[in-house]
Design a protein around this motif. Sequence first.
Motif, short mmCIF file in Angstrom:
data_model
loop_
_atom_site.label_atom_id
_atom_site.label_comp_id
_atom_site.label_asym_id
_atom_site.label_seq_id
_atom_site.Cartn_x
_atom_site.Cartn_y
_atom_site.Cartn_z
N GLY A 19 0.79 -1.22 0.00
CA GLY A 19 0.00 0.00 0.00
C GLY A 19 0.82 1.27 0.00
O GLY A 19 0.28 2.37 0.11
N ARG A 22 -0.10 3.21 -4.45
CA ARG A 22 -1.51 2.86 -4.65
C ARG A 22 -1.94 3.09 -6.09
O ARG A 22 -1.30 3.86 -6.82
N PRO A 73 -2.35 -4.17 -7.31
CA PRO A 73 -2.17 -4.83 -6.01
C PRO A 73 -2.30 -6.34 -6.07
O PRO A 73 -1.52 -7.07 -5.43
#
Length: 314
Positions: A19, A22, A73
Amino acid sequence: MAQAAASIVAELCRRIAAGELRPGEIVPSRRAVARELGLPVSAAARAMAMMRQDGLVEDVAGGPGPVVTEQAPGIAAGWQPPARRRRPAPGGAEFLARAVRTAIESADADGLAVTSVRRIAVELDTDFATVRKHVGDRARLEILMADAVFAEHPPPRTPAGDWRAQLEALCRAQLAMYRRHPWLAEAVSFRKPLLSPHVVGHTEWAVRVLAGAGAAPDTARRLAATTANFVRGHAMRLAQELHHDEPQDREPQHDEPQHDEPQHDEPQGKEPRHGEPRHGEPRHGEPGAGVERDAALFEFGLRRLLDGYARLVS
């Protein structure tokens, strides 16, 4: 290089998965990543290409650089670098020569500041301890790099008897080396004969030329050292100017217009103001003007330096 690029991708994937980077955020520039991780800019460029292919980043029209994709991600969490297969490092002089040559290529491409023993280990795909064992510390690496370059360029073969022509040829040969390797002036040392025999060999050659022309031994050594430092000082100034003139690292934009021609025509029939070049002449600060100006300054200084030497040799 493939392993270096993979290590950059792995680090950026770690940041995406954690994170720290992002979706929609701009990825650090290639130069910034390379500087932070101590790796070549070319490896960072290859890493960015790999990340585009894997769907981790994408280019946005009008944006300052690639951004993290929405699906990144999930991809980053499962991304694994290829298994490293280190090649056995040959011992002795062969491996040392490879390490020094790799360091020279690294400094030529990205500068002396980012060239380190650890980076050479990555480039050679071997462990840090092996490279450190053969190369030594950073200071010794720089000395070996400089000596290797001088070894490839021995003093010029010029007719004996004309000391001035011989020294001019030596100085021009050294300046050509410094221009070819902008980091060299910073790394070279004329005071470490045990580690830099080829560097010191240039100075000793000048000593013999001056002594043969009638200069006293101590005088010949001082003049030879002054000659070497004159060329090195000029080269260091050129390297500093080159560093300041380097463009800022910026990702190219696909929709950014490229202007190969001036956007505004100069008024016709108007005489240039005092100090301005006429149409078709190189402007001060342009590459052509800079090279010619630097060459003229070097030649002028060299002539005046040797004019002074003429009073001390017969």
